[in-house]
Design an enzyme around this catalytic site. Structure first.
Site, PDB file in Angstrom:
ATOM      1  N   ASP A  36      17.355  22.654 -35.226  1.00  0.00           N
ATOM      2  CA  ASP A  36      17.758  22.394 -33.850  1.00  0.00           C
ATOM      3  C   ASP A  36      19.004  23.202 -33.541  1.00  0.00           C
ATOM      4  O   ASP A  36      19.807  23.482 -34.423  1.00  0.00           O
ATOM      5  CB  ASP A  36      18.027  20.893 -33.645  1.00  0.00           C
ATOM      6  CG  ASP A  36      17.814  20.471 -32.197  1.00  0.00           C
ATOM      7  OD1 ASP A  36      16.797  19.801 -31.928  1.00  0.00           O
ATOM      8  OD2 ASP A  36      18.654  20.831 -31.340  1.00  0.00           O
TER       9      ASP A  36
ATOM     10  N   ASN B 274       8.135  23.441 -31.798  1.00  0.00           N
ATOM     11  CA  ASN B 274       8.251  22.493 -30.693  1.00  0.00           C
ATOM     12  C   ASN B 274       9.363  22.854 -29.711  1.00  0.00           C
ATOM     13  O   ASN B 274       9.288  22.502 -28.534  1.00  0.00           O
ATOM     14  CB  ASN B 274       8.484  21.091 -31.289  1.00  0.00           C
ATOM     15  CG  ASN B 274       9.018  20.113 -30.269  1.00  0.00           C
ATOM     16  OD1 ASN B 274       8.270  19.687 -29.380  1.00  0.00           O
ATOM     17  ND2 ASN B 274      10.289  19.775 -30.358  1.00  0.00           N
TER      18      ASN B 274
ATOM     19  N   ASP C  24      18.617  28.516 -33.648  1.00  0.00           N
ATOM     20  CA  ASP C  24      18.349  28.870 -32.260  1.00  0.00           C
ATOM     21  C   ASP C  24      17.152  29.816 -32.275  1.00  0.00           C
ATOM     22  O   ASP C  24      17.266  30.947 -32.747  1.00  0.00           O
ATOM     23  CB  ASP C  24      19.597  29.557 -31.683  1.00  0.00           C
ATOM     24  CG  ASP C  24      19.367  30.061 -30.267  1.00  0.00           C
ATOM     25  OD1 ASP C  24      18.232  29.888 -29.746  1.00  0.00           O
ATOM     26  OD2 ASP C  24      20.303  30.635 -29.691  1.00  0.00           O
ATOM     27  N   VAL C  25      16.005  29.329 -31.789  1.00  0.00           N
ATOM     28  CA  VAL C  25      14.784  30.148 -31.911  1.00  0.00           C
ATOM     29  C   VAL C  25      14.800  31.366 -30.992  1.00  0.00           C
ATOM     30  O   VAL C  25      13.917  32.219 -31.087  1.00  0.00           O
ATOM     31  CB  VAL C  25      13.488  29.324 -31.672  1.00  0.00           C
ATOM     32  CG1 VAL C  25      13.292  28.284 -32.760  1.00  0.00           C
ATOM     33  CG2 VAL C  25      13.469  28.697 -30.285  1.00  0.00           C
TER      34      VAL C  25
ATOM     35  N   TYR D  64       7.818  28.013 -16.418  1.00  0.00           N
ATOM     36  CA  TYR D  64       7.562  27.224 -17.632  1.00  0.00           C
ATOM     37  C   TYR D  64       6.127  27.450 -18.108  1.00  0.00           C
ATOM     38  O   TYR D  64       5.870  27.696 -19.287  1.00  0.00           O
ATOM     39  CB  TYR D  64       7.803  25.749 -17.322  1.00  0.00           C
ATOM     40  CG  TYR D  64       7.613  24.812 -18.496  1.00  0.00           C
ATOM     41  CD1 TYR D  64       8.293  25.007 -19.695  1.00  0.00           C
ATOM     42  CD2 TYR D  64       6.765  23.704 -18.392  1.00  0.00           C
ATOM     43  CE1 TYR D  64       8.129  24.140 -20.757  1.00  0.00           C
ATOM     44  CE2 TYR D  64       6.597  22.830 -19.455  1.00  0.00           C
ATOM     45  CZ  TYR D  64       7.281  23.051 -20.637  1.00  0.00           C
ATOM     46  OH  TYR D  64       7.118  22.180 -21.689  1.00  0.00           O
TER      47      TYR D  64
ATOM     48  N   LYS E  58       4.080  29.265 -21.694  1.00  0.00           N
ATOM     49  CA  LYS E  58       3.321  28.263 -22.450  1.00  0.00           C
ATOM     50  C   LYS E  58       1.848  28.689 -22.556  1.00  0.00           C
ATOM     51  O   LYS E  58       1.204  28.470 -23.586  1.00  0.00           O
ATOM     52  CB  LYS E  58       3.423  26.889 -21.779  1.00  0.00           C
ATOM     53  CG  LYS E  58       4.774  26.207 -22.001  1.00  0.00           C
ATOM     54  CD  LYS E  58       4.942  25.754 -23.444  1.00  0.00           C
ATOM     55  CE  LYS E  58       6.109  24.786 -23.599  1.00  0.00           C
ATOM     56  NZ  LYS E  58       6.267  24.342 -24.992  1.00  0.00           N
TER      57      LYS E  58
END
Ligand code: ZN
Length: 678
Positions: free
Chosen positions: A462, A510, A483-484, A576, A580
């Protein structure tokens, strides 16, 4: 070694336990047991045991003499009064009249004489404690005592070191025969303060808790002095060979190899200290490292011998993998032969245990402890570190020598241990390592919990490191700041996973966040920012996971949180939904390109979850726009039921367990036909 006895602490323990109705004898027994258990040079992981002889009142009001002795499942370091079950002393002492007693009958008599029938099993060394007359009896596997007695001439060294203060007992496996032998040796030497059980450990006895404890410290100190006064013969270290590959690359290769054809995965716990590196790099390592355990009961956790592989050169990891595979093949074959040649001598044939190593030593790198959980792997690694210390000390004054192979086999294949086989079923995801990105809140948090509940080892990744740490501490996971949207952060995080657990089996990708904006007007920067997290973030995490999974060669699972937006766009949610939707295809691309590696790839489409993704303000705005109350909005689905983060978490677990499913999308939305995948 110094005595840590303190009158003040001892009285504080008496006062503390009196609140629970515990008497002075047992309270003091708890106090000095913890002093012993707190020192790793004396006691490790359930090793050692202590007892006190006292009186208690039974249900009829009669006073009975009892032995309160450490029960199985308790550690001396944090033992409490319930960890010292009371056994009627009279019936135990009468057993001394017998010539022989099987382990099963011994356990039965011990259980049958418990004052509390729900108490844990008294130690297998209960009779030894019962047969000695002293009020307090302490037993440890002190490093220094092992180092001087694990020698070809250990008996002569111990006789010299302890003089008349401790009597020597030849090696006998724990149980009735050892207890009887100790009683005999003590009867012949009634003035001694302790017993040295050659190649096993030490007992000290006294009339008070303090006397027994301080005798343990004094006798162990005599052994320590013998070790320092001898001229140490340091381990001769072989010359170092070039650059060594990092742990994060070596561990997954070994983890994959030990999983074997049966896919019995293990967790790896890595250790490297200068002492460990010298020990493994020693010119004679093949001899002293393979000579057997330093005290018998380690063998259940470490196997009789560790596996020693070749050094992994940084530029030649493929060659290392091939060589390590051959080394594991030889280890398995040797273990099989050891089982066969010892099993034929057993009156009752034994069930072979799995042939994989529990300790792997890698020259130039360090050692790995292996186990079916992170905890078990850490225990194996701790015992291996103790072995390194004790063997090095033993080699400093002579030559390390363990008990004979038939004795090692007798402990490893003890009937009492064999009886436990197959009785404790593992949870479905035991032995598996799971990483959850965005794992500290909302769906990620629920998912990390759900996987942990199924027995998996969990890494919570996270951006919010403090939140990840709190959550990890709450569920027994590890926390890694990640941090992705930062490639370096992702690479570092996945290296940490491999270093901590040895590899990775399941990724729940996720981490995500919602951006809004009408598509005809939205700033391109908003779109790019959303793609960075909601598409590239998934790709970075998945790529890092696949690299580890391919090194293991044991398959794996990728799970993506894609949301209903990937299929059914919501008004003004383009920034968004677009990334996705790309992530939904990313999931399919992984299924296609890495199916041949045994890697499955699936996604969960969730909708209207009460989670971090939806703030109260967002729910308020959306329900108001539709003229619905908050709860009607949240349950606006075919089933009319609110969907929770725990429901989504269960879907991830189900997909992880669905071994023949890849390229699939699972909806968790209570029913939304417009968002049904087709
Ligand atoms: Zn012992």
């Amino acid at each position: 070694m110094k005595s840590l006895w303190s009158d003040r602490d001892a009285e504080a323990a008496v006062t503390r336990w009196a609140e629970d109705g515990v008497g002075r004898d047992v309270a003091l027994r708890v106090y000095t047991s913890r002093l012993l258990g707190g020192d790793a040079r004396l006691v490790l992981h359930g090793g050692g045991n202590t007892s006190v002889k006292t009186t208690m009142t039974d249900i009829t009001g009669d006073e009975v003499d009892v032995l309160c002795i450490k029960g199985s499942g308790w550690d001396l370091g944090d033992i409490e009064p319930p960890g010292l079950p009371a056994v009627r002393l009279g019936p135990l002492r009468r057993l001394l009249e017998l010539d022989a007693l099987s382990d099963e009958d011994m356990v039965n008599v011990q259980r049958g004489n418990l004052l509390d029938s729900t108490a844990p099993n008294p130690s297998v060394e209960t009779l030894l404690h019962a047969f000695l007359p002293h009020k307090f009896v302490d037993h440890t596997h002190a490093d220094a005592v092992l180092a001087i007695s694990d020698q070809p001439d250990g008996e002569a060294i111990c006789a010299d070191v302890f003089g008349g203060r401790a009597a020597l007992v030849p090696y006998i496996m724990p149980g009735f025969a050892l207890a009887k032998k100790c009683a005999e040796v003590f009867a012949a030497n009634p003035a001694v303060e302790g017993l040295i059980l050659l190649k096993h450990g030490i007992f000290s006895m006294g009339e008070t808790a303090r006397e027994a404890y301080e005798r343990m410290i004094e006798l162990t100190t005599l052994a320590e002095k013998r070790l320092t006064s001898a001229r140490p013969r340091p381990i001769v270290t072989a010359p170092k060979s070039g650059d060594i590959a990092p742990v994060s690359r070596v561990a997954p290769i070994l983890r994959g190899l030990v999983a074997g054809d049966e896919s019995k995965r293990m967790i790896l716990d890595f250790r490297a200290t200068p002492e460990i590196l010298d020990f493994i790099g020693g010119a004679d390592a093949e001899r002293y490292a393979q000579a057997g355990p330093v005290t018998p009961d380690h063998v259940i956790r470490t196997k009789p011998k560790p596996l020693i592989v070749a050094a992994p050169p940084d530029g030649g990891i493929d060659g290392f993998a091939a060589e390590a595979a051959r080394a594991i093949g030889r280890f398995r074959a040797d273990y099989g032969a050891y089982f066969e040649r010892n099993n034929v001598r057993q009156a009752t044939p034994r069930i072979a245990l799995d042939p994989m190593p529990r300790v792997i030593m890698v020259p130039g790198l360090g050692l790995f402890g292996l186990g079916n959980s992170a905890k078990a792997a850490a225990v194996a690694a701790d015992l291996a570190e103790t072995t390194v210390r004790v063997v090095a000390q033993a080699e400093g004054i002579g030559t390390f020598e363990s008990i004979a192979e038939p004795d090692i086999f007798e402990i490893e294949y003890w009937s009492l241990e064999q009886a436990k086989l197959g009785k404790s079923a593992e949870k479905p995801l035991a032995r598996h390592v799971v990483a959850v990105t965005g794992g500290a809140s909302g769906i990620g948090r629920a998912t990390a919990r759900a996987f942990r509940a199924q027995g998996a080892e969990v890494a919570i990744l996270d951006r919010d490191e403090a939140a990840a740490r709190d959550e990890a501490a709450a569920i027994g996971a590890i926390a890694i700041a990640c941090d992705v949207t930062d490639a370096g952060s992702v690479a570092g995080a996945f290296d940490r996973i491999a270093e901590t657990f040895g590899g990775l089996d399941i990724l729940v990708s996720n981490a995500g966040a919602a951006w809004q904006g009408r598509i005809g007007e939205v700033d391109e920067l908003v779109l790019r920012e959303s793609f960075e997290l909601n598409f590239y973030g998934h790709q970075r995490a998945a790529q890092a996971a696949v690299r580890i999974m391919r090194a293991q060669g044991a398959g794996g699972v990728l799970l993506f949180n894609t949301s209903k937006q990937a299929i059914n766009p919501g008004a003004d949610f383009g920034p968004y939904g677009l990334p996705k939707a790309a992530t939904l295809f990313l999931m399919r691309q992984y299924a296609l390109d890495h199916g041949a590696d045994g890697i499955r790839s699936n996604a969960v489409n969730a909708d209207r979850i009460r989670s971090g993704l939806l703030t109260d303000e967002m729910i308020h705005t959306r329900s108001k726009a539709r003229g619905l109350s908050r709860s009607d909005y949240m349950a606006g689905n075919l089933l009319g039921r609110e969907v929770t983060a725990a429901d989504v978490a269960r879907a991830f677990v189900d997909l992880a367990l669905a071994e023949k499913t890849t390229g699939a999308v699972l909806t968790v939305d209570g029913g939304n036909i417009a968002a049904a995948p087709r």
